[in-house]
Write an enzyme that holds these catalytic residues in place. Sequence first.
Site, PDB file in Angstrom:
ATOM      1  N   CYS A  83      -3.989  -2.774   5.039  1.00 24.53           N
ATOM      2  CA  CYS A  83      -3.080  -2.076   6.703  1.00 24.53           C
ATOM      3  C   CYS A  83      -4.170  -2.528   7.659  1.00 24.53           C
ATOM      4  CB  CYS A  83      -3.492  -0.359   5.787  1.00 24.53           C
ATOM      5  SG  CYS A  83      -2.344   0.108   7.275  1.00 24.53           S
ATOM      6  N   LYS A  97     -11.155  -3.168   0.310  1.00 31.50           N
ATOM      7  CA  LYS A  97     -10.865  -2.407   1.387  1.00 31.50           C
ATOM      8  C   LYS A  97     -12.074  -2.667   2.339  1.00 31.50           C
ATOM      9  CE  LYS A  97      -8.315  -0.225   5.422  1.00 31.50           C
ATOM     10  NZ  LYS A  97      -7.402   1.186   5.419  1.00 31.50           N
ATOM     11  N   GLU A 138       0.874  -0.904  -0.374  1.00 33.74           N
ATOM     12  CA  GLU A 138      -0.371   0.267   0.299  1.00 33.74           C
ATOM     13  C   GLU A 138       0.669   1.431   0.043  1.00 33.74           C
ATOM     14  OE1 GLU A 138      -3.849   1.340   2.418  1.00 33.74           O
ATOM     15  OE2 GLU A 138      -2.541   1.095   2.877  1.00 33.74           O
TER      16      GLU A 138
END
Length: 229
Positions: free
Chosen positions: A119, A70, A6
């Site tokens: 993340c 996400k 990312e």
Amino acid sequence: LIVWPESPASFYDADQTYRTFMEQLARSTSTPIMADDLSLGSKSPDGTYTLYNSASFFGADGTYAGRYDKMHLVPFGEYVPYKPLFFFAGHLLDGLPFIPGARRVLFDDRGRKYGVFICYESIFGDEIRQFVRDGAQVLVNLSDDGWYGDSSAPWEHLDMVRMRAIENNRWVLRSTNTGVTASIDPHGRIVDQMPRHIRGSLLARFDFINGTTFYTRHGDWIAWLCATL
């Protein structure tokens, strides 16, 4: 598997130059690629677009095989929860265009199944286990840890990801932009690791595992039982 982290300077999923580069890289190496990028959502009345923080997958033959958006966004970092309650902040809370994805996606290449989480999602064990329950044989974590600076937070984040490996009896490949990039075995041990704040790549070992653990199948019911008692 080639894994790109990312990054705050992400590529757009629909950018044809980006797509062509990734497809050629996958074909030339005969290796699937997983990379973080941005995907366009809906168009707002002012002409701007909402965005997904995504992970795109390219098969070893160079074909674009889909993306995962996400699902669990960072509050005040990617979106503003309960924005009407923070009216006093004015326009300080504007400019966060991200919206959450709607479903979990597994990537399949030549019979190998990959589950990816991005993340901050790594801290939610009950959510990560669902990738494995659905058939993921290895887990991949793409992360941007640059905003942690030189605090203890990157190491704490790494330890949380190590727990996801233990809970689900899976290898976890962790690719970050500033560290800690590592390969983690199903016992939570770091097998290969790359130093922080250097430009380079990590050649890491991992394996594909089938079967599920008790936690993968049943989740946090023990914790809920303890809380009830």
